[in-house]
Design an enzyme around this catalytic site. Structure first.
Site, PDB file in Angstrom:
ATOM      1  N   ARG A  27       0.817  -1.208   0.000  1.00 21.04           N
ATOM      2  CA  ARG A  27       0.000   0.000   0.000  1.00 21.04           C
ATOM      3  C   ARG A  27       0.856   1.266   0.000  1.00 21.04           C
ATOM      4  O   ARG A  27       0.326   2.368  -0.168  1.00 21.04           O
ATOM      5  CB  ARG A  27      -0.925   0.020   1.219  1.00 21.04           C
ATOM      6  CG  ARG A  27      -1.868  -1.173   1.330  1.00 21.04           C
ATOM      7  CD  ARG A  27      -2.670  -1.100   2.609  1.00 21.04           C
ATOM      8  NE  ARG A  27      -3.485   0.090   2.635  1.00 21.04           N
ATOM      9  CZ  ARG A  27      -4.730   0.149   2.133  1.00 21.04           C
ATOM     10  NH1 ARG A  27      -5.251  -0.945   1.607  1.00 21.04           N
ATOM     11  NH2 ARG A  27      -5.431   1.251   2.155  1.00 21.04           N
ATOM     12  N   GLY A 101      -4.679   8.838   4.462  1.00 19.96           N
ATOM     13  CA  GLY A 101      -5.657   9.772   3.906  1.00 19.96           C
ATOM     14  C   GLY A 101      -5.024  11.141   3.714  1.00 19.96           C
ATOM     15  O   GLY A 101      -3.800  11.281   3.775  1.00 19.96           O
ATOM     16  N   GLU A 481      -3.183  -1.745 -21.853  1.00 22.51           N
ATOM     17  CA  GLU A 481      -2.821  -2.477 -20.636  1.00 22.51           C
ATOM     18  C   GLU A 481      -1.368  -2.947 -20.679  1.00 22.51           C
ATOM     19  O   GLU A 481      -0.633  -2.837 -19.695  1.00 22.51           O
ATOM     20  CB  GLU A 481      -3.774  -3.667 -20.430  1.00 22.51           C
ATOM     21  CG  GLU A 481      -3.501  -4.541 -19.223  1.00 22.51           C
ATOM     22  CD  GLU A 481      -3.493  -3.817 -17.889  1.00 22.51           C
ATOM     23  OE1 GLU A 481      -2.995  -4.399 -16.910  1.00 22.51           O
ATOM     24  OE2 GLU A 481      -3.915  -2.639 -17.837  1.00 22.51           O
ATOM     25  N   LYS A 603      -0.650  -0.046  -4.147  1.00 18.31           N
ATOM     26  CA  LYS A 603      -1.659  -0.951  -4.692  1.00 18.31           C
ATOM     27  C   LYS A 603      -3.048  -0.356  -4.746  1.00 18.31           C
ATOM     28  O   LYS A 603      -3.788  -0.550  -5.710  1.00 18.31           O
ATOM     29  CB  LYS A 603      -1.695  -2.235  -3.855  1.00 18.31           C
ATOM     30  CG  LYS A 603      -2.657  -3.286  -4.338  1.00 18.31           C
ATOM     31  CD  LYS A 603      -2.263  -3.803  -5.686  1.00 18.31           C
ATOM     32  CE  LYS A 603      -3.218  -4.769  -6.333  1.00 18.31           C
ATOM     33  NZ  LYS A 603      -2.921  -5.037  -7.710  1.00 18.31           N
TER      34      LYS A 603
HETATM   35  C1  AGP Z   1      -2.551  -1.317 -12.254  1.00 16.27           C
HETATM   36  O1  AGP Z   1      -1.519  -2.205 -12.392  1.00 16.27           O
HETATM   37  C2  AGP Z   1      -2.330  -0.289 -11.261  1.00 16.27           C
HETATM   38  N1  AGP Z   1      -2.024  -0.838 -10.004  1.00 16.27           N
HETATM   39  C3  AGP Z   1      -3.417   0.754 -11.189  1.00 16.27           C
HETATM   40  O2  AGP Z   1      -3.526   1.357 -12.434  1.00 16.27           O
HETATM   41  C4  AGP Z   1      -4.799   0.222 -10.779  1.00 16.27           C
HETATM   42  O3  AGP Z   1      -5.355  -0.520 -11.792  1.00 16.27           O
HETATM   43  C5  AGP Z   1      -5.703   1.409 -10.468  1.00 16.27           C
HETATM   44  O4  AGP Z   1      -5.135   2.126  -9.404  1.00 16.27           O
HETATM   45  C6  AGP Z   1      -7.120   0.976 -10.120  1.00 16.27           C
HETATM   46  O5  AGP Z   1      -7.107   0.192  -8.981  1.00 16.27           O
HETATM   47  P1  AGP Z   1      -8.442  -0.594  -8.560  1.00 16.27           P
HETATM   48  O6  AGP Z   1      -8.748  -1.590  -9.618  1.00 16.27           O
HETATM   49  O7  AGP Z   1      -8.102  -1.227  -7.255  1.00 16.27           O
HETATM   50  O8  AGP Z   1      -9.526   0.438  -8.424  1.00 16.27           O
END
Ligand code: AGP
Length: 608
Positions: A27, A101, A481, A603
């Site tokens: 995170r 936050g 992608e 993440k």
């Molecule tokens: C993708 O590899 C990234 N980690 C990022 O673009 C991710 O897809 C985006 O932050 C959306 O995350 P979520 O699907 O958890 O909402």
């Protein structure tokens, strides 16, 4: 999007907090820190960098005590230094706080608190919180936290301890995820379940406005009016094995190689062969409501947005419903020209992405029915949507999303089929697609066999400075992608582009030094893609094509080809994306990058 952990109970807190931080490090990994109540005050150790460094530091400076809080940071306000690392202390070192936050009115609060004599030692927005609590009226820590939050604008998931109330931990949530772990005579606080899974499967998800008070003997939740709030205890579905490397060098490779099973898991119990449809009970959508949908708006970010682009093709093709796919961060600030006639679908692996959550809330306020396509059970988007589809892909730990994308595509195709069958799609068409879906896990396993070939290509292109990915139709989303994966983990500039758009500009980039990846499965736009390929080849492009096994039309147009098994075009992204995931992975490994913890990323993006 930081990770917070807290513990109260009979055991030594530090090892438990460190292990929790290790699990939450995906995170954010700019700095880490711990604060523990030790009977005569608070012991604090923190540093810039990884949890491993903190573990090492704590071997030299042990922090005894049976209750404490900890933090791993993704810096938003204030550089990723030891000074700005959490936990933050008040002026007298009696209160310690960790926070996930953004405090939006931190500037004004800081000025007022400084005028009142508070000494600030960091550049962070968070430090204002601990000084507010220091100043706040109230006989108990929870009363002071509650009073302090009256002044706060922004989002928070926070945990606080005080030297004056040993054994007590207070947590609060608005906008950032916080859950409680309910153990035998011990309690945990965490940003997500992976930090408590080693100790308990029983969790309480806090909702916005909740304040939790934990002591070794009990916990309770109050609202901002200090009224006790009953909260359900949920049982976690996944197990530790899901969040362990399981012999793989990286979570990303484990998650790529696990896709035959995760795709199967997304379909389990949902394919209806006779009806030629998909059972999606979680949608809470009556046949009448499904038939009445006039428009669909998909909101998402990053990889989830790319899956949304494939979802649009599927829903428009199978259900004949017009679909807009919106980047949530942009969409949330546009006028909401939709109402009850439109359904909004929020796609999110984590279910906590702030932009997607807020876009969904805005659509809901505009009267739209909102559905979630989510992987993390109990996440905010899942709990606030009117219905939805869980991916059941298991925890995704690698920051670069892989298995979530293939499961999102499968879920969206099943959704399109489900809606289509309620809007006149012939049963034969449905049955044919259900058969194709059922074949997918085997085809994914066959596609993974391309790894050695991809690894060789990664050796060849590992030092490239730029990359271009091209595709049409559903493969345009795969090109986007593929480029995102390479950017995220290898730090090579890469662009995904609609193949036909090339001649309107980007074809100027083509020369023998620019590796180009065409996503070109044999589908309804294949012949068009072949012409685009020829245009690039004519200018000396260095082309790698991801195409369908047995394709003999590419001939000398390409330098390298990666052949995936044949399937129907709507499902081809589930296969064509895999060599691109592997290419990004092996290039990043060849460049010595930290694949699971790419720089500057996290993440789940829980801040705006
Ligand atoms: C993708 O590899 C990234 N980690 C990022 O673009 C991710 O897809 C985006 O932050 C959306 O995350 P979520 O699907 O958890 O909402």
């Amino acid at each position: 999007m930081c990770g917070i952990v807290g513990y109260v109970g009979p055991r030594q807190a530090t090892p438990i907090l460190l292990e929790g931080l290790q699990r939450l490090e995906y995170r954010g990994y700019d700095s880490a820190g711990v604060a523990v109540q030790n009977g005569h005050g608070l012991g604090v150790v923190k540093l810039a960098g990884r949890v491993a460094g903190l573990r090492h530091r704590l071997e030299a400076e042990p922090l005894p005590g049976t209750s404490g809080i900890a933090h791993t940071r993704w810096a938003t306000h204030g550089a990723p230094t030891e000074r700005n690392a959490h936990p933050h202390l008040d002026c007298h070192g009696r209160v310690a706080l960790v926070h996930n936050g953004i405090i939006e009115n931190a500037g004004a609060l800081r000025a007022a608190l400084a005028r009142a004599g508070h000494q600030f030692v960091t550049d962070t927005d968070t430090e204002t919180l601990v000084h507010l609590i220091e100043d706040a009226p109230g006989a108990t820590l929870e009363a002071r936290v509650n009073a302090a939050l009256d002044h706060v604008e922004g989002t928070y998931g926070l945990a606080v301890i005080s030297a004056d109330e040993p054994g007590k931990l207070v947590a609060a949530r608005r906008g950032s995820p916080v859950l409680l772990g309910i153990g035998e005579d011990e309690f945990f606080v965490a940003s997500d379940a992976s930090a408590v899974l080693a100790h308990t499967r029983s969790v309480v998800y806090l909702t916005d406005g909740d304040i939790a008070v934990l002591t070794p003997s009990a916990y309770h939740v109050i609202d901002r009016a200090s009224h006790v709030q009953p909260r359900a205890v949920d049982e976690l579905a996944w197990d530790l094995e899901g969040i362990e490397l399981g012999g793989y060098p990286h979570f990303m490779l484990k998650e790529i190689c696990g896709q035959p099973e995760t795709v199967r898991s997304t379909m389990r119990g949902r394919l209806l062969f006779d009806e030629g449809s998909a059972r999606l009970n979680g949608l809470n959508l009556t046949p009448g409501a499904a038939a009445a949908i006039k428009r669909i708006v998909i909101v998402a970010c990053g990889t989830s947005w790319h899956a949304g682009l494939v979802g649009r093709h599927a829903i428009e093709q199978l259900a004949q419903i017009p679909v807009e796919v919106e980047q949530a961060s942009e969409y949330r600030y546009r006028p909401k020209l939709q109402g009850p006639d439109a359904v909004t679908i929020a796609i999110s692996q984590s279910g906590e992405t702030a932009d997607t959550l807020e876009a969904m809330r805005a659509a809901k306020r505009a009267g739209s029915r909102v559905l979630g396509v989510v992987n993390v059970v109990g996440s905010s988007i899942a709990r606030e949507a009117d219905g939805g589809i869980y991916l059941h892909a298991g925890p995704e730990i690698g920051v670069a999303s892989t298995k979530a994308f293939t499961s999102q595509v499968v879920a969206l195709v099943m959704l399109a089929l489900h809606l289509g069958r309620q809007r006149g799609l012939p049963v034969e068409t449905g049955r044919a697609l259900v058969c194709r879906l059922a074949q997918l896990p085997g085809l994914v396993a066959r596609t993974l066999a391309l790894e050695p070939q991809v690894k060789a290509l990664a050796q060849r292109y590992g030092s490239a400075g730029n990359f271009l990915y091209l595709g049409r139709g559903v493969s345009h989303a795969v090109a986007l992608e593929g480029a995102l994966k390479l950017k995220e983990i290898s730090y090579i500039h890469a662009e995904g582009y609609a193949a036909a758009e090339m001649k309107h500009g980007p074809i100027a980039l083509v020369d023998e030094h620019l590796p180009i990846v065409f996503v070109a499965p044999k589908d309804e736009v294949y012949q068009k893609v072949l012409s685009n390929l020829a245009e690039v080849h004519a200018r000396g492009g260095d082309i790698t094509a991801v195409t369908t096994e047995g394709d003999d039309e590419l001939g000398a147009l390409v330098q390298h080809r990666l052949s995936v098994p044949a399937t129907t075009s709507l499902l081809s992204p589930v296969l064509t994306v895999i060599p691109l995931q592997l290419l990004a992975y092996h290039i990043a490994v060849a460049r010595g990058c930290d694949v699971d913890r790419p720089r500057n990323l996290a993440k789940s993006v829980t801040v705006e």
